[in-house]
Design a protein around this motif. Structure first.
Motif, PDB file in Angstrom:
ATOM      1  N   GLN A 199       0.820  -1.217   0.000  1.00 28.88           N
ATOM      2  CA  GLN A 199       0.000   0.000   0.000  1.00 28.88           C
ATOM      3  C   GLN A 199       0.850   1.262   0.000  1.00 28.88           C
ATOM      4  O   GLN A 199       0.378   2.326  -0.381  1.00 28.88           O
ATOM      5  N   LEU A 200       2.072   1.145   0.429  1.00 22.57           N
ATOM      6  CA  LEU A 200       2.977   2.300   0.466  1.00 22.57           C
ATOM      7  C   LEU A 200       3.921   2.315  -0.738  1.00 22.57           C
ATOM      8  O   LEU A 200       5.023   2.851  -0.670  1.00 22.57           O
ATOM      9  N   SER A 201       3.480   1.756  -1.840  1.00 27.44           N
ATOM     10  CA  SER A 201       4.343   1.649  -3.023  1.00 27.44           C
ATOM     11  C   SER A 201       4.696   3.008  -3.612  1.00 27.44           C
ATOM     12  O   SER A 201       5.717   3.138  -4.296  1.00 27.44           O
ATOM     13  N   PHE A 202       3.897   4.034  -3.350  1.00 23.07           N
ATOM     14  CA  PHE A 202       4.198   5.367  -3.883  1.00 23.07           C
ATOM     15  C   PHE A 202       5.464   5.952  -3.271  1.00 23.07           C
ATOM     16  O   PHE A 202       6.055   6.878  -3.819  1.00 23.07           O
ATOM     17  N   LEU A 203       5.910   5.400  -2.142  1.00 22.43           N
ATOM     18  CA  LEU A 203       7.140   5.878  -1.513  1.00 22.43           C
ATOM     19  C   LEU A 203       8.390   5.301  -2.175  1.00 22.43           C
ATOM     20  O   LEU A 203       9.467   5.860  -2.053  1.00 22.43           O
ATOM     21  N   HIS A 204       8.237   4.177  -2.870  1.00 30.91           N
ATOM     22  CA  HIS A 204       9.368   3.443  -3.435  1.00 30.91           C
ATOM     23  C   HIS A 204       9.479   3.719  -4.930  1.00 30.91           C
ATOM     24  O   HIS A 204       8.483   3.852  -5.626  1.00 30.91           O
ATOM     25  N   ALA A 205      10.707   3.788  -5.428  1.00 30.97           N
ATOM     26  CA  ALA A 205      10.936   4.001  -6.860  1.00 30.97           C
ATOM     27  C   ALA A 205      10.638   2.721  -7.643  1.00 30.97           C
ATOM     28  O   ALA A 205      10.766   1.614  -7.118  1.00 30.97           O
ATOM     29  N   ASN A 206      10.238   2.872  -8.879  1.00 30.53           N
ATOM     30  CA  ASN A 206       9.909   1.751  -9.754  1.00 30.53           C
ATOM     31  C   ASN A 206      11.207   1.122 -10.254  1.00 30.53           C
ATOM     32  O   ASN A 206      11.862   1.644 -11.153  1.00 30.53           O
ATOM     33  N   SER A 207      11.561  -0.030  -9.701  1.00 30.11           N
ATOM     34  CA  SER A 207      12.866  -0.632  -9.988  1.00 30.11           C
ATOM     35  C   SER A 207      12.974  -1.153 -11.425  1.00 30.11           C
ATOM     36  O   SER A 207      14.028  -1.023 -12.037  1.00 30.11           O
ATOM     37  N   GLU A 208      11.917  -1.727 -11.963  1.00 28.29           N
ATOM     38  CA  GLU A 208      11.978  -2.259 -13.332  1.00 28.29           C
ATOM     39  C   GLU A 208      12.230  -1.144 -14.348  1.00 28.29           C
ATOM     40  O   GLU A 208      13.032  -1.291 -15.264  1.00 28.29           O
ATOM     41  N   LEU A 209      11.534  -0.042 -14.172  1.00 29.71           N
ATOM     42  CA  LEU A 209      11.707   1.090 -15.080  1.00 29.71           C
ATOM     43  C   LEU A 209      13.098   1.707 -14.932  1.00 29.71           C
ATOM     44  O   LEU A 209      13.716   2.092 -15.927  1.00 29.71           O
ATOM     45  N   LEU A 210      13.590   1.766 -13.701  1.00 24.64           N
ATOM     46  CA  LEU A 210      14.934   2.315 -13.484  1.00 24.64           C
ATOM     47  C   LEU A 210      16.000   1.412 -14.090  1.00 24.64           C
ATOM     48  O   LEU A 210      16.970   1.896 -14.667  1.00 24.64           O
ATOM     49  N   TYR A 211      15.839   0.090 -13.958  1.00 32.89           N
ATOM     50  CA  TYR A 211      16.791  -0.833 -14.593  1.00 32.89           C
ATOM     51  C   TYR A 211      16.803  -0.640 -16.100  1.00 32.89           C
ATOM     52  O   TYR A 211      17.840  -0.724 -16.743  1.00 32.89           O
ATOM     53  N   LYS A 212      15.638  -0.396 -16.663  1.00 35.57           N
ATOM     54  CA  LYS A 212      15.518  -0.221 -18.110  1.00 35.57           C
ATOM     55  C   LYS A 212      16.254   1.029 -18.604  1.00 35.57           C
ATOM     56  O   LYS A 212      16.805   1.047 -19.700  1.00 35.57           O
ATOM     57  N   HIS A 213      16.284   2.065 -17.783  1.00 32.82           N
ATOM     58  CA  HIS A 213      16.834   3.356 -18.214  1.00 32.82           C
ATOM     59  C   HIS A 213      18.184   3.706 -17.578  1.00 32.82           C
ATOM     60  O   HIS A 213      18.601   4.860 -17.617  1.00 32.82           O
ATOM     61  N   THR A 214      18.867   2.723 -16.981  1.00 34.63           N
ATOM     62  CA  THR A 214      20.176   2.992 -16.400  1.00 34.63           C
ATOM     63  C   THR A 214      21.220   2.064 -17.005  1.00 34.63           C
ATOM     64  O   THR A 214      20.904   0.993 -17.504  1.00 34.63           O
ATOM     65  N   THR A 215      22.456   2.497 -16.921  1.00 31.01           N
ATOM     66  CA  THR A 215      23.572   1.688 -17.421  1.00 31.01           C
ATOM     67  C   THR A 215      24.180   0.893 -16.267  1.00 31.01           C
ATOM     68  O   THR A 215      23.817   1.065 -15.110  1.00 31.01           O
ATOM     69  N   ARG A 216      25.132   0.060 -16.608  1.00 29.88           N
ATOM     70  CA  ARG A 216      25.828  -0.737 -15.590  1.00 29.88           C
ATOM     71  C   ARG A 216      26.581   0.173 -14.607  1.00 29.88           C
ATOM     72  O   ARG A 216      26.592  -0.081 -13.402  1.00 29.88           O
ATOM     73  N   LEU A 217      27.194   1.242 -15.105  1.00 28.64           N
ATOM     74  CA  LEU A 217      27.889   2.194 -14.232  1.00 28.64           C
ATOM     75  C   LEU A 217      26.923   2.839 -13.243  1.00 28.64           C
ATOM     76  O   LEU A 217      27.255   3.005 -12.068  1.00 28.64           O
ATOM     77  N   ASP A 218      25.726   3.190 -13.710  1.00 23.00           N
ATOM     78  CA  ASP A 218      24.728   3.782 -12.822  1.00 23.00           C
ATOM     79  C   ASP A 218      24.371   2.821 -11.690  1.00 23.00           C
ATOM     80  O   ASP A 218      24.244   3.227 -10.530  1.00 23.00           O
ATOM     81  N   ARG A 219      24.211   1.553 -12.019  1.00 19.94           N
ATOM     82  CA  ARG A 219      23.848   0.554 -11.007  1.00 19.94           C
ATOM     83  C   ARG A 219      24.988   0.309 -10.032  1.00 19.94           C
ATOM     84  O   ARG A 219      24.755   0.099  -8.837  1.00 19.94           O
ATOM     85  N   ILE A 220      26.217   0.354 -10.521  1.00 23.64           N
ATOM     86  CA  ILE A 220      27.376   0.194  -9.633  1.00 23.64           C
ATOM     87  C   ILE A 220      27.464   1.373  -8.669  1.00 23.64           C
ATOM     88  O   ILE A 220      27.683   1.195  -7.463  1.00 23.64           O
ATOM     89  N   LEU A 221      27.282   2.594  -9.177  1.00 22.49           N
ATOM     90  CA  LEU A 221      27.280   3.780  -8.305  1.00 22.49           C
ATOM     91  C   LEU A 221      26.164   3.681  -7.267  1.00 22.49           C
ATOM     92  O   LEU A 221      26.359   4.042  -6.102  1.00 22.49           O
ATOM     93  N   ALA A 222      24.993   3.198  -7.690  1.00 19.28           N
ATOM     94  CA  ALA A 222      23.859   3.070  -6.763  1.00 19.28           C
ATOM     95  C   ALA A 222      24.184   2.082  -5.644  1.00 19.28           C
ATOM     96  O   ALA A 222      23.892   2.336  -4.473  1.00 19.28           O
ATOM     97  N   ARG A 223      24.804   0.971  -5.983  1.00 17.12           N
ATOM     98  CA  ARG A 223      25.131  -0.039  -4.972  1.00 17.12           C
ATOM     99  C   ARG A 223      26.205   0.460  -4.009  1.00 17.12           C
ATOM    100  O   ARG A 223      26.129   0.208  -2.803  1.00 17.12           O
ATOM    101  N   ILE A 224      27.185   1.166  -4.536  1.00 12.41           N
ATOM    102  CA  ILE A 224      28.222   1.726  -3.663  1.00 12.41           C
ATOM    103  C   ILE A 224      27.604   2.738  -2.706  1.00 12.41           C
ATOM    104  O   ILE A 224      27.861   2.700  -1.500  1.00 12.41           O
ATOM    105  N   LEU A 225      26.795   3.648  -3.236  1.00 10.86           N
ATOM    106  CA  LEU A 225      26.127   4.646  -2.397  1.00 10.86           C
ATOM    107  C   LEU A 225      25.266   3.972  -1.348  1.00 10.86           C
ATOM    108  O   LEU A 225      25.323   4.318  -0.168  1.00 10.86           O
ATOM    109  N   PHE A 226      24.455   3.022  -1.753  1.00 10.97           N
ATOM    110  CA  PHE A 226      23.531   2.343  -0.843  1.00 10.97           C
ATOM    111  C   PHE A 226      24.284   1.651   0.295  1.00 10.97           C
ATOM    112  O   PHE A 226      23.935   1.806   1.461  1.00 10.97           O
ATOM    113  N   MET A 227      25.319   0.902  -0.056  1.00 10.31           N
ATOM    114  CA  MET A 227      26.059   0.164   0.965  1.00 10.31           C
ATOM    115  C   MET A 227      26.815   1.103   1.912  1.00 10.31           C
ATOM    116  O   MET A 227      26.792   0.902   3.132  1.00 10.31           O
ATOM    117  N   LEU A 228      27.483   2.107   1.377  1.00 13.13           N
ATOM    118  CA  LEU A 228      28.228   3.031   2.232  1.00 13.13           C
ATOM    119  C   LEU A 228      27.299   3.850   3.121  1.00 13.13           C
ATOM    120  O   LEU A 228      27.542   3.999   4.325  1.00 13.13           O
TER     121      LEU A 228
END
Length: 125
Positions: A74-103
């Motif tokens: 029910q709170l899905s409006f708070l979360h970003a749409n992961s499938e759409l983001l995967y579609k529109h991002t590159t591998r570098l974008d995903r690596i930066l996201a994982r580094i940011l998230f983990m740190l």
């Protein structure tokens, strides 16, 4: 310097590095996603400035099963749409996201844990 101070200083230094990745990920990836018509409104709710950057990093970093569960709640409006983001991002974008998230979340969790441990007297000598 005590063990608590040393550990808190290390987690603070990691958090400073995380903020650098926050700015980098925001300028490289989220700026591109905000300009895209398809992804503009799919970055989650932004209660405060920059929260969409953390939403995008979280959506690109968490496992797909967890993303599906969050996006179907029910709170899905708070979360970003992961499938759409995967579609529109590159591998570098995903690596930066994982580094940011983990740190970012790792150092924040460490700081909170250290403060709780200190308040419980675990670092007393």
């Amino acid at each position: 310097m005590s063990l608590f101070s040393t550990l808190l200083a290390i987690s603070t230094a990691v958090m400073m590095i995380a903020w650098c990745f926050f700015v980098l990920f925001g300028q490289v990836t989220v700026k591109k996603l905000r300009k895209n018509i398809e992804t503009k409104d799919e970055l989650g709710v932004e209660f405060m400035s920059g929260l969409d950057i953390l939403n995008a990093a979280g959506a690109l970093s968490t496992p797909k099963a967890l993303n599906k569960k969050l996006e179907s709640s029910q709170l899905s409006f708070l979360h970003a749409n992961s499938e759409l983001l995967y579609k529109h991002t590159t591998r570098l974008d995903r690596i930066l996201a994982r580094i940011l998230f983990m740190l970012f979340y790792g150092s924040a969790t460490a700081m909170i844990g250290l403060v709780i441990a200190e308040s419980l007297g675990l670092f007393s000598q």
